[in-house]
Structure formats: C-alpha cells, structure tokens
Design a protein around this motif. Structure first.
Motif, PDB file in Angstrom:
ATOM      1  N   SER A   1       9.898   9.898   4.655  1.00 48.03           N
ATOM      2  CA  SER A   1       9.856   9.632   6.098  1.00 48.03           C
ATOM      3  C   SER A   1       9.591  10.922   6.858  1.00 48.03           C
ATOM      4  N   ALA A   2       9.154  10.754   8.099  1.00 53.36           N
ATOM      5  CA  ALA A   2       8.929  11.914   8.970  1.00 53.36           C
ATOM      6  C   ALA A   2      10.225  12.696   9.161  1.00 53.36           C
ATOM      7  N   ALA A   3      11.348  11.998   9.261  1.00 57.95           N
ATOM      8  CA  ALA A   3      12.637  12.666   9.463  1.00 57.95           C
ATOM      9  C   ALA A   3      12.952  13.629   8.323  1.00 57.95           C
ATOM     10  N   GLU A   4      12.513  13.320   7.130  1.00 60.01           N
ATOM     11  CA  GLU A   4      12.734  14.194   5.977  1.00 60.01           C
ATOM     12  C   GLU A   4      11.594  15.201   5.827  1.00 60.01           C
ATOM     13  N   PHE A   5      10.357  14.751   6.089  1.00 55.90           N
ATOM     14  CA  PHE A   5       9.197  15.600   5.868  1.00 55.90           C
ATOM     15  C   PHE A   5       9.111  16.754   6.867  1.00 55.90           C
ATOM     16  N   ILE A   6       9.437  16.521   8.130  1.00 56.36           N
ATOM     17  CA  ILE A   6       9.268  17.560   9.159  1.00 56.36           C
ATOM     18  C   ILE A   6      10.124  18.803   8.878  1.00 56.36           C
ATOM     19  N   PRO A   7      11.429  18.678   8.604  1.00 56.92           N
ATOM     20  CA  PRO A   7      12.191  19.902   8.287  1.00 56.92           C
ATOM     21  C   PRO A   7      11.659  20.598   7.031  1.00 56.92           C
TER      22      PRO A   7
ATOM     23  N   ALA B   1       8.447  20.526   5.946  1.00 54.60           N
ATOM     24  CA  ALA B   1       7.191  21.178   6.326  1.00 54.60           C
ATOM     25  C   ALA B   1       7.460  22.448   7.124  1.00 54.60           C
ATOM     26  N   ASN B   2       8.452  22.412   8.010  1.00 59.07           N
ATOM     27  CA  ASN B   2       8.797  23.599   8.784  1.00 59.07           C
ATOM     28  C   ASN B   2       9.300  24.735   7.897  1.00 59.07           C
ATOM     29  N   GLY B   3       9.815  24.407   6.728  1.00 60.47           N
ATOM     30  CA  GLY B   3      10.243  25.435   5.779  1.00 60.47           C
ATOM     31  C   GLY B   3       9.083  26.130   5.107  1.00 60.47           C
ATOM     32  N   VAL B   4       7.898  25.538   5.196  1.00 63.37           N
ATOM     33  CA  VAL B   4       6.693  26.105   4.589  1.00 63.37           C
ATOM     34  C   VAL B   4       5.715  26.550   5.668  1.00 63.37           C
ATOM     35  N   TRP B   5       5.409  25.659   6.606  1.00 61.66           N
ATOM     36  CA  TRP B   5       4.469  25.884   7.712  1.00 61.66           C
ATOM     37  C   TRP B   5       5.162  25.508   9.005  1.00 61.66           C
ATOM     38  N   ALA B   6       5.770  26.457   9.659  1.00 61.80           N
ATOM     39  CA  ALA B   6       6.468  26.161  10.911  1.00 61.80           C
ATOM     40  C   ALA B   6       5.481  25.638  11.945  1.00 61.80           C
ATOM     41  N   GLY B   7       5.875  24.591  12.642  1.00 62.26           N
ATOM     42  CA  GLY B   7       5.005  24.003  13.652  1.00 62.26           C
ATOM     43  C   GLY B   7       5.749  23.025  14.528  1.00 62.26           C
ATOM     44  N   GLU B   8       5.045  22.538  15.517  1.00 62.56           N
ATOM     45  CA  GLU B   8       5.566  21.510  16.418  1.00 62.56           C
ATOM     46  C   GLU B   8       5.014  20.177  15.935  1.00 62.56           C
ATOM     47  N   TYR B   9       5.790  19.416  15.190  1.00 65.07           N
ATOM     48  CA  TYR B   9       5.333  18.172  14.588  1.00 65.07           C
ATOM     49  C   TYR B   9       5.851  16.974  15.382  1.00 65.07           C
ATOM     50  N   ASP B  10       4.960  16.059  15.719  1.00 65.33           N
ATOM     51  CA  ASP B  10       5.306  14.837  16.433  1.00 65.33           C
ATOM     52  C   ASP B  10       5.793  13.812  15.406  1.00 65.33           C
ATOM     53  N   PRO B  11       7.056  13.386  15.472  1.00 63.01           N
ATOM     54  CA  PRO B  11       7.601  12.473  14.453  1.00 63.01           C
ATOM     55  C   PRO B  11       6.803  11.185  14.282  1.00 63.01           C
ATOM     56  N   GLU B  12       6.350  10.572  15.369  1.00 58.64           N
ATOM     57  CA  GLU B  12       5.595   9.310  15.242  1.00 58.64           C
ATOM     58  C   GLU B  12       4.255   9.538  14.552  1.00 58.64           C
ATOM     59  N   LYS B  13       3.572  10.611  14.908  1.00 63.73           N
ATOM     60  CA  LYS B  13       2.274  10.912  14.281  1.00 63.73           C
ATOM     61  C   LYS B  13       2.448  11.303  12.821  1.00 63.73           C
ATOM     62  N   VAL B  14       3.500  12.047  12.518  1.00 63.91           N
ATOM     63  CA  VAL B  14       3.779  12.407  11.127  1.00 63.91           C
ATOM     64  C   VAL B  14       4.053  11.155  10.308  1.00 63.91           C
ATOM     65  N   GLN B  15       4.847  10.239  10.850  1.00 68.69           N
ATOM     66  CA  GLN B  15       5.160   9.007  10.132  1.00 68.69           C
ATOM     67  C   GLN B  15       3.892   8.214   9.831  1.00 68.69           C
ATOM     68  N   ARG B  16       3.004   8.087  10.824  1.00 67.29           N
ATOM     69  CA  ARG B  16       1.743   7.367  10.602  1.00 67.29           C
ATOM     70  C   ARG B  16       0.894   8.077   9.545  1.00 67.29           C
ATOM     71  N   ALA B  17       0.867   9.397   9.578  1.00 73.16           N
ATOM     72  CA  ALA B  17       0.099  10.161   8.584  1.00 73.16           C
ATOM     73  C   ALA B  17       0.655   9.926   7.184  1.00 73.16           C
TER      74      ALA B  17
ATOM     75  N   THR C   1      17.286  17.138  -2.202  1.00 71.05           N
ATOM     76  CA  THR C   1      16.480  17.986  -1.318  1.00 71.05           C
ATOM     77  C   THR C   1      15.007  17.912  -1.681  1.00 71.05           C
ATOM     78  N   LEU C   2      14.171  17.570  -0.705  1.00 71.78           N
ATOM     79  CA  LEU C   2      12.722  17.589  -0.884  1.00 71.78           C
ATOM     80  C   LEU C   2      12.289  19.045  -0.987  1.00 71.78           C
ATOM     81  N   VAL C   3      11.692  19.414  -2.118  1.00 72.03           N
ATOM     82  CA  VAL C   3      11.282  20.808  -2.339  1.00 72.03           C
ATOM     83  C   VAL C   3       9.778  20.948  -2.519  1.00 72.03           C
ATOM     84  N   GLY C   4       9.068  19.823  -2.745  1.00 69.74           N
ATOM     85  CA  GLY C   4       7.623  19.883  -2.917  1.00 69.74           C
ATOM     86  C   GLY C   4       6.977  18.558  -2.574  1.00 69.74           C
TER      87      GLY C   4
END
Length: 129
Positions: free
Chosen positions: A13-19, A21-37, A51-54
């Motif tokens: 889910s975006a809720a898990e993926f965004i933190p 992704a920020n650990g690798v590529w810090a950015g401003e991620y839109d949760p709804e758009k991330v979820q659709r992606a 813990t999601l590590v990869g």
C-alpha cells in the motif's frame, strides 16, 4: 537475516511504500497517486520481518514491452544480495523483455546481474500546465 520475497505483492500500500521510498529517495509523494501507481504495476517486495526493505516495480503490456519502473533497497540493507534477488525474480516472472534505465553509478550492478546495455534512453517531458 531472513528476507521474505513476494512476487506480485497485492498487499503493498501507499501507506507502507511512501516511508520506504523516502528512506531511499526523499520526496513529496501524494498517497492517492502512489496507491494508483502501485495498483498498475507488479510489485516484487522484500521484507526483513515486517519491514519493507526492497521493492522492484514492473510495468508491462504482457506481450510487447516491459520496464522496471524502479528498484529500491533501503541503504541499511544494500550490498546484501536483495537487489540482485529482486532482479532475478523479475527476470523469472516477466512475460516480456525488460527495458529500463539505470541511475548513474548503478551500471555495474546491472551488468553483474546479467543485464546488457541496449538502447540509448531519451526523456519526453510533459509540458507544464
């Protein structure tokens, strides 16, 4: 370290993926758009415990074309074979050839994992609105 891999992880889910992704590529991620992606790609994940590590995301039409949209591994878990295993799983489970770009400095990683240099890449940017 006991890493668990999941091919086509529908639970990501975006809720898990965004933190992550920020650990690798810090950015401003839109949760709804991330979820659709995430729902439009086949996601191959690597977990250390809970813990999601990869994560490697595949986008394909199933016949002509496939691409790796990104291959991310947390810095704390890099150089432990996780990225190589994710790439191997992508190779085993893709219905097509995979074309993708590499970040500068990552070329050796891909070449060590059996990838061959191919086409020159180009970018076609969407006009600003």
């Amino acid at each position: 370290m006991d890493i668990r891999y999941t091919v086509d992880d529908k639970r990501l889910s975006a809720a898990e993926f965004i933190p992550f992704a920020n650990g690798v590529w810090a950015g401003e991620y839109d949760p709804e758009k991330v979820q659709r992606a995430l729902e439009r790609t086949a996601n191959i994940t690597a977990y250390d415990g809970e813990t999601l590590v990869g994560c490697l995301r595949l986008l394909t039409d199933g016949y002509f074309f496939g691409t790796i949209t990104e291959l991310l591994v947390l810095p704390s878990h890099q150089r432990q074979g996780i990225g190589s295993r994710l790439l191997q799983l992508a190779k085993e489970h893709t219905p097509t050839l995979l074309f993708f770009g590499a970040q500068p400095g990552a070329e050796r990683f891909y070449e060590r994992n059996g990838c061959k240099k191919s086409l020159q890449s180009y970018v076609l940017e969407k006009p600003a609105t």
